[in-house]
Design an enzyme around this catalytic site. Structure first.
Site, short mmCIF file in Angstrom:
data_model
loop_
_atom_site.label_atom_id
_atom_site.label_comp_id
_atom_site.label_asym_id
_atom_site.label_seq_id
_atom_site.Cartn_x
_atom_site.Cartn_y
_atom_site.Cartn_z
N GLN A 134 0.73 -1.24 0.09
CA GLN A 134 -0.09 -0.09 -0.10
C GLN A 134 0.96 1.29 0.06
O GLN A 134 1.56 1.36 1.25
CB GLN A 134 -0.87 0.03 1.32
CG GLN A 134 -1.89 1.10 1.44
CD GLN A 134 -2.21 1.00 3.08
OE1 GLN A 134 -1.47 1.26 3.68
NE2 GLN A 134 -3.62 1.05 3.16
N SER A 169 4.52 -1.02 3.78
CA SER A 169 4.92 -2.39 4.46
C SER A 169 4.64 -3.61 3.30
O SER A 169 3.95 -3.20 2.49
CB SER A 169 3.62 -2.75 5.45
OG SER A 169 3.80 -1.93 6.58
N GLU A 252 -9.06 -1.14 6.78
CA GLU A 252 -7.85 -1.12 7.71
C GLU A 252 -8.27 -0.96 9.29
O GLU A 252 -7.53 -1.34 10.13
CB GLU A 252 -6.65 -0.28 7.30
CG GLU A 252 -5.49 -0.29 7.94
CD GLU A 252 -4.27 0.29 7.42
OE1 GLU A 252 -4.54 0.89 5.99
OE2 GLU A 252 -3.25 0.18 7.81
N SER A 376 -3.19 7.53 12.65
CA SER A 376 -2.75 7.64 14.13
C SER A 376 -3.86 7.77 15.13
O SER A 376 -5.00 8.33 14.89
CB SER A 376 -1.71 8.78 14.36
OG SER A 376 -2.32 9.87 14.77
C1 LIG Z 1 4.35 -0.33 11.24
C2 LIG Z 1 3.79 0.39 10.27
C3 LIG Z 1 3.44 0.27 9.02
C4 LIG Z 1 2.93 1.15 8.15
N1 LIG Z 1 2.44 0.65 6.76
C5 LIG Z 1 2.24 1.53 5.73
C6 LIG Z 1 2.05 0.89 4.67
O1 LIG Z 1 1.86 -0.03 4.29
N2 LIG Z 1 1.66 2.02 3.61
C7 LIG Z 1 1.65 3.40 4.06
O2 LIG Z 1 1.21 4.06 3.11
N3 LIG Z 1 1.94 3.93 5.15
C8 LIG Z 1 2.23 2.92 5.98
N4 LIG Z 1 2.71 3.34 7.17
C9 LIG Z 1 2.76 4.89 7.69
C10 LIG Z 1 1.55 5.29 8.52
O3 LIG Z 1 0.43 5.49 7.74
C11 LIG Z 1 2.09 6.72 8.93
O4 LIG Z 1 2.99 6.42 9.91
C12 LIG Z 1 0.82 7.63 9.66
O5 LIG Z 1 0.03 8.07 8.71
C13 LIG Z 1 1.62 8.73 10.45
O6 LIG Z 1 2.40 9.48 9.72
P1 LIG Z 1 3.98 9.91 10.05
O7 LIG Z 1 4.35 8.62 10.66
O8 LIG Z 1 4.48 10.53 9.16
O9 LIG Z 1 3.64 10.86 11.68
P2 LIG Z 1 3.02 12.26 11.61
O10 LIG Z 1 1.78 12.48 10.80
O11 LIG Z 1 4.21 13.07 11.16
O12 LIG Z 1 2.55 12.47 13.16
C14 LIG Z 1 3.48 12.37 14.25
C15 LIG Z 1 2.79 12.73 15.31
O13 LIG Z 1 2.20 13.79 15.35
C16 LIG Z 1 0.63 13.58 15.56
N5 LIG Z 1 0.05 14.52 14.65
C17 LIG Z 1 0.14 14.86 13.21
N6 LIG Z 1 -0.92 15.55 12.80
C18 LIG Z 1 -1.62 16.09 13.97
C19 LIG Z 1 -2.62 16.88 14.27
N7 LIG Z 1 -3.30 17.47 13.39
N8 LIG Z 1 -3.29 16.72 15.58
C20 LIG Z 1 -2.56 16.03 16.56
N9 LIG Z 1 -1.74 15.18 16.24
C21 LIG Z 1 -1.11 15.16 15.12
C22 LIG Z 1 0.28 12.04 15.18
O14 LIG Z 1 -0.59 11.59 15.75
C23 LIG Z 1 1.82 11.32 15.56
O15 LIG Z 1 1.52 11.33 16.79
C24 LIG Z 1 2.96 2.67 8.36
C25 LIG Z 1 3.37 2.82 9.64
C26 LIG Z 1 3.85 1.96 10.67
C27 LIG Z 1 4.49 2.53 11.70
#
Ligand SMILES: Cc1cc2nc3c(=O)[nH]c(=O)nc-3n(C[C@H](O)[C@H](O)[C@H](O)COP(=O)(O)OP(=O)(O)OC[C@H]3O[C@@H](n4cnc5c(N)ncnc54)[C@H](O)[C@@H]3O)c2cc1C
Lengths: 392, 332
Positions: A134, A169, A252, A376
Site C-alpha cells: 500500500q 509495508s 484497515e 494515528s
Molecule cells: C508499522 C507501520 C506500518 C506502516 N505501513 C504503511 C503502509 O503499508 N503504507 C503506507 O502508506 N503507510 C504505512 N505506514 C505509515 C503510516 O500510515 C504513517 O506512519 C501515519 O500515517 C503517520 O504518519 P507519520 O508517521 O508521518 O507521522 P506524522 O503524521 O508526522 O505524525 C507524528 C505525530 O504527530 C501527531 N499528529 C500529526 N498531525 C496531528 C494533528 N493534526 N493533531 C494531533 N496530532 C497530530 C500524530 O498523531 C503522531 O503522533 C506504516 C506505519 C507503521 C508504523
C-alpha cells in the site's frame, strides 16, 4: 477436495458448516500449517512459510471462499474469511504477514478494480505468489495524506508516475503496489488524487528495505522514476483516489481489527500454555493478574465491536463511524496484552531466551507503534470528535 | 438528547425513559411498561433486550426501582411460591474490614425478599418483617441495608425456603442477568454524563472560543465516547448470546462496565472543570451512580483481577468462541 462453481455449495451457503469443515482440515495437522505456526524470528523465513501455507489453502479451496467467483473465488462473504483466519490464529498461526493486505487492500481491489485485472491478480495473491503493498504515505505526507506529492502525468495510453513512498509495508515481498498519486494540483488536496496498481518489477521502481526497531523488515521505501502504468491499472475513477483510499482505510481500521485481534487472542492462549517442565505457563504470575485481566477486557471489547463490524460488512451496511472506534479498541488490546507479557517477563528486553521469547519481544515492540499506522490514534480521536460527537 | 447518546432507535429504551420520567408519585412505571410480563420470557432474545433496556434507562434518568432485585429473583421463581411482581432478591455485598451486608434496591414495601445463602439454599422473608435502613449514595440509587439481625430471621418468620439443590443453578443465572443489567445501567448513567460534557464543551468559552474547539478537550471526549462504544458492544453481545456466552462472560461485562463507566465520568468531569464538582451541576449524580453500581455484584477491580488469575491458572481462553458467533441467532 474438488472445487467447481456449482449452483449449490453447502460450504459457501452455510458459513458455520464451512467453519466446521475447516476446523476438521486443521485438526488433521497439515504440514504447511505446522511449519507456519512455529515461532520464526527471520522475516524471510516467516514470509516463505506463510506463502507456502497460502498456496495450500488456495489449492485446497479454503482461502477462495469469501471472494466473488468472477475474481477467482468460490463465493461467500467476509464471514468465511473471518472464520478461516480465526481458526488459523486459534490453532497457533502467529501472523498474517504480507497477507494482511488480503483484508486491507483486496476488498477495495475487488470493489473498485477493473474486473479483468482483478481476476488476474486476486488468485495469485491468494495463492501467495504475488503479494501487494500500500503506497500512501510519503516523507512529507504522513497524517496529512491529502498533501501527498507523488505525481501521475498522463501520456498516450496511460500515466507516468514519479515520486517517493515510505513506510510501505511488505513492499520488499510484493509484486504490486497500490499507489495513491496526484493527477490534479497540490491545491486540490484530496480531490486531485488517483489510485494506481503499479507493478514493482517495472523499470524505474526501486524498493529499499528499512530496518525496524523490532528487528523485522516489513517496512520499505519505494521510489518511482517515470514509471508507466496502463489505463487498466487505475483502481476506481480517475480523480477518485480519495474514495479508494477511504474505502481501504475503512477496512484497515474497521474489519481488519477482527483479523488482527484473532492473532492477539491466539497469542494469549499460546503464552498461557503449560509447556515448561515445571508445568508453569511460559508467562504470567499472580502479580500480573490485574494486567492480564485488563487485557482480557480489552480483547473482549475489540472482539464484540469488530464482530459487529463484520456483520455490518456482510450485510453491505457501511462501516461508517464504527471504524475509528474499532481501530482504537484494537490498539488498546494490543498494548495491554503486550504490557502484560513484558510485566510477566521483563528479561525479554535483555534478549535472553529462545525463539518464543525473541518473537514475544518483537511483538512487544511492535505493539508500541500500532497507535501510528492506519491513521494515528490522534487522527481517530479527531474523527470521533468531529463526526460522532459533532463538536464545534 | 445529543450526539453522545446513541440507541435512539431502540423503541423500548425510549419507552422506558418516558415511563420513568412520567412516574413521579403515579403508577408503578414497571407495571405501566408491562415490564413484569417480560420476566417469564427472558429466554427470548427480543424480550431479554427489552427487559434489560429498562436498566439503561434507569441510568439515564437516575431513577430506581425494584427491577434489579426482581431480575435477580426471577431464576428462583420456579421454586418460590410468590405472586408475580412480588419477589425481589437482596444483594450481598462485602468489603474487607466491613464484613458482609445485604442490600435491596428500590421500594420493596409489600414485597417478598429472597435472601440467597450460597451453600445453604435461599430464604423467603416478608419485607415488612425486616427493619430496612436507607443508605444515600450519590446518584439517587434508592438502596436499603437489611440489618444484620434481619439476615437471620427465626424460622417462623420465613415465608419459605428454597433448597440448595434448586438455588445453586438459579444463583448462577441470577448473577449473569444481574451483572448484565447493572452494566447497562452503568452505560446509561455514563453516557448521560458524557452528553452533558459534550454540550458544555460546545457552549463554554475560554480564550475567546468554545473549549470544544481545543483538541485536548475533544480527545478527552472522544476517548469517553470510545469507552461507551466498547461497553455497548460487549453488553449487546452478552444480551444477545445469553446462555450461549462462555463461562464468566458476565464478569467480563461487569468489569468492563465498571472500568469504562468510571473512566467516562472522569473524562467528562475534567471537561466540566470546577462546576462539575459541585452539587449545582448534575454531573456528580451520574458519576455517583456509576460508582455505586460498580460496587454491586462485583467491582471492576475485583472482577478484573479474578479474571486474570483464572485465565492464568487454567489457561482458559475467555473469549466468546468463534463457533458461537458464527451460529448465533442474530446473524443477519
Ligand atoms: C508499522 C507501520 C506500518 C506502516 N505501513 C504503511 C503502509 O503499508 N503504507 C503506507 O502508506 N503507510 C504505512 N505506514 C505509515 C503510516 O500510515 C504513517 O506512519 C501515519 O500515517 C503517520 O504518519 P507519520 O508517521 O508521518 O507521522 P506524522 O503524521 O508526522 O505524525 C507524528 C505525530 O504527530 C501527531 N499528529 C500529526 N498531525 C496531528 C494533528 N493534526 N493533531 C494531533 N496530532 C497530530 C500524530 O498523531 C503522531 O503522533 C506504516 C506505519 C507503521 C508504523
Amino acid at each position: 477436495m474438488s472445487h467447481f462453481v456449482s449452483p449449490e455449495d453447502p460450504l459457501r451457503d452455510d458459513q458455520p458448516a464451512y467453519a466446521a469443515a475447516f476446523e476438521g482440515w486443521l485438526a488433521a495437522g497439515p504440514a504447511a500449517f505446522r511449519d507456519a505456526a512455529r515461532p520464526i524470528v527471520s522475516s524471510e523465513r516467516r514470509a516463505a512459510a506463510t506463502r507456502e501455507l497460502m498456496r495450500t489453502l488456495f489449492d485446497d479451496g479454503w482461502s477462495r471462499y469469501g471472494w466473488p467467483t468472477p475474481a477467482g473465488g468460490l463465493g461467500g462473504d467476509i464471514m468465511h474469511r473471518a472464520a478461516m483466519w480465526e481458526a488459523l490464529a486459534r490453532h497457533g498461526l502467529p501472523t498474517m504477514a504480507m497477507f494482511e493486505h488480503l483484508e486491507i487492500l483486496a476488498p477495495t481491489l475487488v470493489a473498485m478494480g477493473r474486473p479483468a485485472f482483478v481476476a488476474q491478480v486476486l488468485p495469485t495473491f491468494l495463492r501467495g505468489q504475488e503479494c501487494w503493498s500500500q503506497g500512501f504515505s510519503e516523507p512529507d505526507a504522513g497524517s496529512d495524506l491529502a498533501s501527498l506529492r507523488t505525481r501521475a502525468v498522463p501520456i498516450d495510453g496511460g500515466h507516468v508516475i514519479t515520486g517517493r513512498k515510505i513506510w510501505t509495508s511488505w513492499a520488499g515481498y510484493a509484486r504490486w503496489c497500490l499507489v495513491l498519486a496526484r493527477t490534479g494540483s497540490v491545491e486540490d488536496r484530496h480531490r486531485g488524487l488517483t489510485a494506481f496498481a503499479v507493478d514493482l518489477r517495472s523499470p524505474g521502481v526501486e524498493v529499499r528495505a528499512i530496518g525496524q526497531a523490532n528487528g523485522t523488515d516489513e517496512l520499505a521505501e519505494v521510489t518511482f522514476d517515470g514509471v508507466p502504468v496502463g489505463p487498466d491499472r487505475v483502481i476506481g475513477d480517475l480523480g477518485g483516489g480519495w474514495r479508494v483510499a477511504m474505502h481501504i482505510l475503512s477496512h484497515e481500521r474497521g474489519t481488519f481489527a477482527w483479523f488482527r485481534h484473532c492473532l492477539l487472542q491466539g497469542y494469549l492462549s499460546g503464552a498461557l500454555e503449560t509447556g515448561s517442565p515445571a508445568g508453569a505457563p511460559e508467562f504470567g504470575s499472580p502479580a500480573g493478574d490485574g494486567a492480564l485481566g485488563q487485557a482480557v477486557l480489552d480483547l473482549a471489547a475489540v472482539r464484540a465491536a469488530s464482530y459487529a463490524g463484520l456483520r455490518a460488512q456482510a450485510a453491505d451496511a457501511p462501516l461508517g463511524v464504527r471504524a475509528p472506534f474499532v481501530k482504537l479498541l484494537l490498539c488498546a488490546a494490543e498494548r495491554s496484552l503486550n504490557d502484560w507479557v513484558l510485566e510477566s517477563d521483563p528479561t525479554l528486553a535483555l534478549g535472553v531466551g529462545d525463539d518464543h521469547a525473541a518473537v514475544a519481544w518483537q511483538e512487544y515492540l511492535f505493539s508500541r507503534i500500532v497507535t501510528v499506522y492506519g491513521g494515528s490514534q490522534q487522527m481517530q480521536l479527531d474523527t470521533i470528535a468531529k463526526q460522532v460527537l459533532r463538536l464545534p | 438528547m445529543n450526539a453522545a447518546l446513541d440507541g435512539v432507535d431502540d423503541p423500548f429504551l425510549e419507552a422506558a425513559g418516558q415511563a420513568l420520567r412520567a412516574a413521579g408519585d403515579g403508577p408503578d412505571p414497571l407495571t405501566a411498561l408491562g415490564w413484569w410480563d417480560l420476566l417469564p420470557d427472558l429466554g427470548d432474545r427480543d424480550v431479554r433486550a427489552a427487559a434489560l433496556a429498562l436498566f439503561r434507562a434507569h441510568g439515564r434518568e437516575l431513577s430506581s426501582s425494584v427491577a434489579l432485585g426482581a431480575l435477580l429473583a426471577q431464576p428462583f421463581r420456579a421454586s418460590a411460591p410468590a405472586a408475580p411482581g412480588t419477589l425481589v432478591a437482596t444483594i450481598a455485598s462485602s468489603a474487607p474490614g466491613r464484613g458482609a451486608r445485604l442490600l435491596v434496591v428500590g421500594d420493596v414495601r409489600g414485597k417478598v425478599l429472597l435472601i440467597d445463602r450460597p451453600g445453604h439454599g435461599a430464604d423467603l422473608v416478608a419485607a415488612s418483617d425486616l427493619e430496612l435502613r436507607p443508605l444515600a449514595p450519590a446518584g439517587g440509587l434508592a438502596i436499603h441495608e437489611v440489618p444484620v439481625g434481619g439476615v437471620e430471621p427465626d424460622r417462623s418468620a420465613r415465608l419459605g425456603v428454597i433448597a440448595e439443590r434448586e438455588a445453586a443453578p438459579a444463583r448462577v443465572r441470577a448473577r449473569f442477568l444481574g451483572r448484565l443489567a447493572v452494566a447497562w445501567e452503568i452505560l446509561g448513567a455514563a453516557e448521560s454524563a458524557l452528553a452533558l460534557a459534550v454540550t458544555y464543551a460546545g457552549h463554554r468559552e475560554q480564550f475567546g472560543r468554545p473549549i470544544g474547539t481545543f483538541q485536548a478537550v475533544r480527545h478527552l471526549l472522544a476517548w469517553a465516547r470510545t469507552d461507551c462504544a466498547a461497553l455497548g458492544s460487549v453488553a449487546a453481545l452478552a444480551t444477545s448470546l445469553d446462555e450461549l456466552a462462555p463461562a464468566r462472560y458476565d464478569e467480563v461485562v461487569k468489569a468492563l462496565a465498571g472500568r469504562n463507566g468510571r473512566r467516562i465520568c472522569e473524562q467528562a468531569l475534567q471537561v466540566l472543570g470546577a462546576v462539575g464538582f459541585t452539587t449545582e451541576h448534575r454531573h456528580h449524580a451520574y458519576h455517583g451512580r456509576v460508582l455505586a453500581l460498580d460496587a454491586l455484584l462485583g467491582s471492576s477491580a475485583e472482577l478484573t483481577h479474578g479474571l486474570g488469575a483464572w485465565v492464568r491458572e487454567t489457561g482458559t481462553d475467555p473469549s466468546v468462541p468463534a463457533a458461537t458467533l458464527w451460529s448465533s441467532p442474530d446473524r443477519s
